[in-house]
Write an enzyme that holds these catalytic residues in place. Structure first.
Site, PDB file in Angstrom:
ATOM      1  N   ASN A 185     126.783  -7.241  66.991  1.00  0.00           N
ATOM      2  CA  ASN A 185     125.574  -7.976  66.266  1.00  0.00           C
ATOM      3  C   ASN A 185     126.139  -9.396  67.693  1.00  0.00           C
ATOM      4  O   ASN A 185     127.068  -9.230  68.232  1.00  0.00           O
ATOM      5  CB  ASN A 185     126.265  -8.625  65.397  1.00  0.00           C
ATOM      6  CG  ASN A 185     127.242 -10.284  65.358  1.00  0.00           C
ATOM      7  OD1 ASN A 185     127.028 -11.355  66.449  1.00  0.00           O
ATOM      8  ND2 ASN A 185     128.808  -9.335  65.641  1.00  0.00           N
ATOM      9  N   ARG A 186     124.917  -9.980  68.054  1.00  0.00           N
ATOM     10  CA  ARG A 186     124.997 -10.773  69.318  1.00  0.00           C
ATOM     11  C   ARG A 186     124.543 -12.214  68.271  1.00  0.00           C
ATOM     12  O   ARG A 186     123.559 -13.058  68.523  1.00  0.00           O
ATOM     13  CB  ARG A 186     124.084  -9.968  70.279  1.00  0.00           C
ATOM     14  CG  ARG A 186     122.571  -9.885  70.526  1.00  0.00           C
ATOM     15  CD  ARG A 186     122.005  -9.849  71.184  1.00  0.00           C
ATOM     16  NE  ARG A 186     120.996  -9.022  71.419  1.00  0.00           N
ATOM     17  CZ  ARG A 186     120.481  -7.834  71.929  1.00  0.00           C
ATOM     18  NH1 ARG A 186     121.121  -6.656  71.823  1.00  0.00           N
ATOM     19  NH2 ARG A 186     119.678  -7.492  70.947  1.00  0.00           N
ATOM     20  N   PHE A 189     126.600 -17.342  66.762  1.00  0.00           N
ATOM     21  CA  PHE A 189     126.520 -18.384  66.643  1.00  0.00           C
ATOM     22  C   PHE A 189     125.931 -19.239  65.779  1.00  0.00           C
ATOM     23  O   PHE A 189     125.029 -20.645  66.317  1.00  0.00           O
ATOM     24  CB  PHE A 189     127.893 -19.750  67.680  1.00  0.00           C
ATOM     25  CG  PHE A 189     128.827 -19.986  67.478  1.00  0.00           C
ATOM     26  CD1 PHE A 189     129.313 -18.374  66.506  1.00  0.00           C
ATOM     27  CD2 PHE A 189     129.718 -20.038  67.869  1.00  0.00           C
ATOM     28  CE1 PHE A 189     130.977 -17.962  66.690  1.00  0.00           C
ATOM     29  CE2 PHE A 189     131.224 -19.996  68.825  1.00  0.00           C
ATOM     30  CZ  PHE A 189     132.133 -18.596  67.773  1.00  0.00           C
ATOM     31  N   SER A 272     133.859 -14.825  70.561  1.00  0.00           N
ATOM     32  CA  SER A 272     133.153 -14.656  69.890  1.00  0.00           C
ATOM     33  C   SER A 272     132.588 -13.938  71.300  1.00  0.00           C
ATOM     34  O   SER A 272     132.840 -14.742  72.223  1.00  0.00           O
ATOM     35  CB  SER A 272     132.270 -15.562  69.589  1.00  0.00           C
ATOM     36  OG  SER A 272     130.798 -14.908  69.222  1.00  0.00           O
ATOM     37  N   ASN A 274     129.420 -13.663  72.253  1.00  0.00           N
ATOM     38  CA  ASN A 274     128.044 -13.734  71.887  1.00  0.00           C
ATOM     39  C   ASN A 274     127.649 -15.669  72.927  1.00  0.00           C
ATOM     40  O   ASN A 274     126.814 -15.944  73.217  1.00  0.00           O
ATOM     41  CB  ASN A 274     127.394 -13.261  71.098  1.00  0.00           C
ATOM     42  CG  ASN A 274     127.688 -12.442  70.444  1.00  0.00           C
ATOM     43  OD1 ASN A 274     127.217 -11.159  70.970  1.00  0.00           O
ATOM     44  ND2 ASN A 274     128.235 -11.489  69.229  1.00  0.00           N
ATOM     45  N   THR A 275     129.179 -16.324  73.000  1.00  0.00           N
ATOM     46  CA  THR A 275     128.597 -17.433  73.494  1.00  0.00           C
ATOM     47  C   THR A 275     129.147 -17.609  74.556  1.00  0.00           C
ATOM     48  O   THR A 275     130.622 -16.953  75.131  1.00  0.00           O
ATOM     49  CB  THR A 275     129.833 -18.505  72.735  1.00  0.00           C
ATOM     50  OG1 THR A 275     128.971 -18.564  71.319  1.00  0.00           O
ATOM     51  CG2 THR A 275     129.783 -19.639  72.934  1.00  0.00           C
ATOM     52  N   LYS A 314     141.703 -17.187  66.405  1.00  0.00           N
ATOM     53  CA  LYS A 314     141.241 -15.463  66.300  1.00  0.00           C
ATOM     54  C   LYS A 314     141.164 -15.454  67.749  1.00  0.00           C
ATOM     55  O   LYS A 314     140.091 -16.045  68.395  1.00  0.00           O
ATOM     56  CB  LYS A 314     139.580 -15.852  65.238  1.00  0.00           C
ATOM     57  CG  LYS A 314     138.770 -14.606  65.049  1.00  0.00           C
ATOM     58  CD  LYS A 314     138.319 -14.676  64.363  1.00  0.00           C
ATOM     59  CE  LYS A 314     137.335 -12.861  63.998  1.00  0.00           C
ATOM     60  NZ  LYS A 314     136.623 -13.179  63.079  1.00  0.00           N
ATOM     61  N   SER A 342     141.413  -9.075  64.871  1.00  0.00           N
ATOM     62  CA  SER A 342     140.584  -9.273  65.916  1.00  0.00           C
ATOM     63  C   SER A 342     139.578 -10.058  65.440  1.00  0.00           C
ATOM     64  O   SER A 342     138.835  -9.180  64.319  1.00  0.00           O
ATOM     65  CB  SER A 342     140.902  -8.546  67.042  1.00  0.00           C
ATOM     66  OG  SER A 342     139.840  -7.489  66.654  1.00  0.00           O
ATOM     67  N   ASN A 343     138.738 -10.426  66.661  1.00  0.00           N
ATOM     68  CA  ASN A 343     136.707 -10.555  66.569  1.00  0.00           C
ATOM     69  C   ASN A 343     136.292  -9.108  66.384  1.00  0.00           C
ATOM     70  O   ASN A 343     136.998  -7.362  67.119  1.00  0.00           O
ATOM     71  CB  ASN A 343     136.749 -11.553  67.195  1.00  0.00           C
ATOM     72  CG  ASN A 343     135.284 -12.279  66.527  1.00  0.00           C
ATOM     73  OD1 ASN A 343     134.530 -11.386  66.009  1.00  0.00           O
ATOM     74  ND2 ASN A 343     135.339 -13.618  66.456  1.00  0.00           N
ATOM     75  N   TYR A 416     134.394  -7.479  57.352  1.00  0.00           N
ATOM     76  CA  TYR A 416     133.025  -8.184  56.953  1.00  0.00           C
ATOM     77  C   TYR A 416     132.021  -6.716  56.794  1.00  0.00           C
ATOM     78  O   TYR A 416     131.724  -6.262  55.855  1.00  0.00           O
ATOM     79  CB  TYR A 416     132.993  -8.726  57.802  1.00  0.00           C
ATOM     80  CG  TYR A 416     131.409  -9.179  58.367  1.00  0.00           C
ATOM     81  CD1 TYR A 416     130.285  -8.853  58.231  1.00  0.00           C
ATOM     82  CD2 TYR A 416     131.171 -10.228  58.875  1.00  0.00           C
ATOM     83  CE1 TYR A 416     129.022  -8.558  57.793  1.00  0.00           C
ATOM     84  CE2 TYR A 416     129.916 -11.021  59.149  1.00  0.00           C
ATOM     85  CZ  TYR A 416     128.614  -9.933  58.586  1.00  0.00           C
ATOM     86  OH  TYR A 416     127.192 -10.305  58.547  1.00  0.00           O
ATOM     87  N   THR A 417     132.279  -5.458  58.070  1.00  0.00           N
ATOM     88  CA  THR A 417     131.216  -4.903  57.613  1.00  0.00           C
ATOM     89  C   THR A 417     131.519  -4.010  56.659  1.00  0.00           C
ATOM     90  O   THR A 417     130.083  -3.658  56.014  1.00  0.00           O
ATOM     91  CB  THR A 417     131.432  -4.188  59.365  1.00  0.00           C
ATOM     92  OG1 THR A 417     131.080  -4.874  60.466  1.00  0.00           O
ATOM     93  CG2 THR A 417     130.036  -2.687  59.282  1.00  0.00           C
TER      94      THR A 417
HETATM   95  C1  LIG Z   1     126.870  -9.867  61.777  1.00  0.00           C
HETATM   96  C2  LIG Z   1     128.522 -10.317  61.770  1.00  0.00           C
HETATM   97  C3  LIG Z   1     128.539 -12.202  62.702  1.00  0.00           C
HETATM   98  C4  LIG Z   1     129.578 -12.754  62.681  1.00  0.00           C
HETATM   99  N1  LIG Z   1     129.846 -13.279  62.810  1.00  0.00           N
HETATM  100  C5  LIG Z   1     130.752 -14.452  63.497  1.00  0.00           C
HETATM  101  C6  LIG Z   1     131.180 -14.923  63.205  1.00  0.00           C
HETATM  102  O1  LIG Z   1     130.328 -16.335  63.243  1.00  0.00           O
HETATM  103  N2  LIG Z   1     132.768 -15.777  63.584  1.00  0.00           N
HETATM  104  C7  LIG Z   1     133.964 -15.129  63.818  1.00  0.00           C
HETATM  105  O2  LIG Z   1     135.137 -15.646  63.804  1.00  0.00           O
HETATM  106  N3  LIG Z   1     133.672 -14.011  63.051  1.00  0.00           N
HETATM  107  C8  LIG Z   1     132.443 -13.269  63.650  1.00  0.00           C
HETATM  108  N4  LIG Z   1     132.654 -12.438  62.720  1.00  0.00           N
HETATM  109  C9  LIG Z   1     133.239 -10.923  62.934  1.00  0.00           C
HETATM  110  C10 LIG Z   1     134.471 -11.489  62.116  1.00  0.00           C
HETATM  111  O3  LIG Z   1     134.741 -12.272  61.695  1.00  0.00           O
HETATM  112  C11 LIG Z   1     134.901  -9.291  62.223  1.00  0.00           C
HETATM  113  O4  LIG Z   1     136.300 -10.328  63.096  1.00  0.00           O
HETATM  114  C12 LIG Z   1     134.571  -8.680  62.502  1.00  0.00           C
HETATM  115  O5  LIG Z   1     133.721  -7.771  62.495  1.00  0.00           O
HETATM  116  C13 LIG Z   1     135.891  -7.116  62.580  1.00  0.00           C
HETATM  117  O6  LIG Z   1     135.648  -7.356  60.967  1.00  0.00           O
HETATM  118  P1  LIG Z   1     134.702  -5.550  60.506  1.00  0.00           P
HETATM  119  O7  LIG Z   1     135.559  -4.897  61.249  1.00  0.00           O
HETATM  120  O8  LIG Z   1     135.402  -5.466  59.025  1.00  0.00           O
HETATM  121  O9  LIG Z   1     133.682  -6.186  60.454  1.00  0.00           O
HETATM  122  C14 LIG Z   1     131.111 -11.666  63.027  1.00  0.00           C
HETATM  123  C15 LIG Z   1     130.546 -10.330  62.541  1.00  0.00           C
HETATM  124  C16 LIG Z   1     129.563 -10.016  62.325  1.00  0.00           C
HETATM  125  C17 LIG Z   1     129.087  -8.107  61.969  1.00  0.00           C
END
Ligand SMILES: Cc1cc2nc3c(=O)[nH]c(=O)nc-3n(C[C@H](O)[C@H](O)[C@H](O)COP(=O)(O)O)c2cc1C
Length: 461
Positions: A185-186, A189, A272, A274-275, A314, A342-343, A416-417
């Protein structure tokens, strides 16, 4: 005269109406049978089918009414698997939007079964009924907190929220790598901003508190219920910065001023990918200055007995060993309340590298992130000597994965994923598996297992 005529007209009209409805005409209008329209006759096959259908509905309903709440709840969660293939056909962002709307409207199952008792734990003086949380990014604007907590997550983190509303990057900006169980994802925010989110949280906070008071007053038990400020579920608020903002710390301070009253914990997201420039804030000096300023802003506010919400940072999984050491030093020196590790990663580890989607810019999440983020987690647990509570995040898709994160040093975990792919049914499954893993290895609780894989290493540091 006119009145009598109009009464007659009305009587005739009503009589005719009554006779044209099949059931009424059969019952009351036998004398007018020849004037009534013909009652439609169903064929024998039609009657048989209708009878079977009604029988099934009545019989099924009668059976369901004898089933206990836990079994019924289990069915509901399993039934959500049926919609996963439909979601998979949709564009990822449309599917995500639908998921958030469904949870916001309460069109998702509600977990009624108690969590296994070995999953309960206390962190920052808060009781978590289980350590499995929803990571930031799913409910960026706090639209569905109640529905998501109701799914059985031990905690839900909303955000990242930016001070001023912003659109984020152009679409498409979320890409599935289905076979690898991953997402790139990109988003950049995309956020409705702190004011809109504060309004929403304010309304929900009041409602959740009211629900909690009602349920507490009706229960006779003296045991402290798990939960946060506003009720049984714990809410984290993840803060971001606006893309065009030049003063990052002022953005995070605005987030603290507006949202911390609703948060059971706060997160400074400096990871993140992407910023532009955001990840630079993880450098030793930048991080120290930032955390100091945000802590000061939080502590200047008026807090009741419970005190201010814990503050976490984070971090990214793409840091060097020196970066990690610097972050650990800052965390210990400033008594940071926790770190989320982690992120998403900007790297493309195998087997992702061979997927054509891998060339899309953005952060990779899901299964391929598991090893990298878990090894970072372990390093950080050792560097901080187990003194800073860690939330393990990245690639969790089973109870065994959650257990490995805990053994690597996580007090709590997030995903999340895997939730995006597996839907609500995954949550009870992960909790049950995690509970079994603890039992299998002789741990009576989550807390006993935290950092189990690092104990020898920590003793040596
Ligand atoms: C579509 C998407 C949007 C995300 N947006 C944010 C965000 O706004 N802020 C943040 O701290 N992490 C964001 N994340 C990262 C997740 O919180 C998490 O750290 C990351 O996906 C790793 O966990 P996972 O492998 O279980 O997905 C985002 C992840 C995805 C896939």
């Amino acid at each position: 005269m006119a009145a009598r005529a109009s009464r007659k007209l009305l009587r005739d009209f009503l009589f005719r109406r009554a006779c044209t409805t099949p059931i009424a005409s059969a019952r009351h209008c036998s004398s007018a049978a020849e004037t009534a329209p013909k009652i439609p006759h169903f064929s024998k096959k039609g009657r048989l089918l209708t009878g079977t259908f009604l029988g099934l509905v009545i019989g099924g309903g009668a059976y369901v009414s004898t089933v206990d709440e836990a079994t019924f709840c289990g069915w509901l969660f399993s039934a959500t698997k049926l919609v996963n293939p439909f979601f998979a056909l949709l564009d990822p962002e449309v599917a995500h939007r639908l998921g958030v709307s469904a949870a916001a409207r309460g069109w998702v199952p509600r977990e009624k079964r108690p969590d296994p008792s070995n999953l309960g734990l206390e962190v920052w003086g808060r009781k978590f009924s289980n350590p499995v949380g929803l990571a930031a990014g799913f409910d960026k604007n706090a639209e569905a907190v109640d529905g998501l907590l109701g799914l059985g997550f031990g905690f839900v983190e909303i955000g990242s929220v930016t001070p001023v509303p912003q659109e984020g990057n152009p679409k498409p900006r979320i890409f599935r790598l289905r076979e690898e169980g991953a997402i790139i994802n990109r988003c950049g925010f995309n956020s409705e901003g702190i004011v809109a989110v504060a309004k929403r949280l304010g309304a929900q906070h009041g409602k959740r508190k009211l629900d909690e008071t009602t349920s507490t007053s009706s229960s006779s038990g003296e045991e402290v219920k798990p939960g946060g400020k506003a009720g049984p579920g714990i809410l984290g608020v993840n803060l971001g910065k606006n893309k065009t903002s030049e003063d990052a710390s002022s953005d995070y301070v605005q987030g603290v001023h507006t949202l911390s009253q609703y948060a059971d914990y706060l997160v400074i997201n400096v990871s993140s990918p992407n910023t532009p420039g955001l990840r630079m804030l993880q450098g030793r000096k930048q991080l120290k200055d930032l955390v100091k300023r945000v802590q000061a802003a939080r502590d200047e506010m008026q807090w009741g007995e419970e005190g201010p919400p814990p503050l976490l940072v984070k971090i990214a999984p793409d840091l060097s060993k020196e970066d990690l050491e610097d972050i650990a030093a800052v965390a210990l020196a400033l008594r940071l309340d926790g770190l989320i590790i982690s992120n998403t990663t900007v790297s493309r580890p195998d087997p992702v590298s061979t997927n054509p989607v891998a060339s899309e810019a953005g952060g990779l999440s899901g299964k391929p992130l598991f090893n990298i983020s878990t090894s970072f987690l372990k390093d950080m647990y050792i560097l901080t000597r187990g003194k800073v509570p860690l939330i393990g995040c990245g690639g969790i898709s089973s109870g065994e994965d959650a257990y490995k994160k805990i053994r690597a040093g996580a007090s709590l975990v997030q995903l999340y994923t895997a939730f995006a792919y597996g839907g609500p049914a995954l949550i009870p499954q992960i909790k049950a598996e995690l509970s079994e893993c603890l039992e299998r290895d002789g741990f009576k609780s989550v807390s006993e297992a935290v950092g189990a894989d690092c104990r020898v290493a920590t003793a040596k540091v």
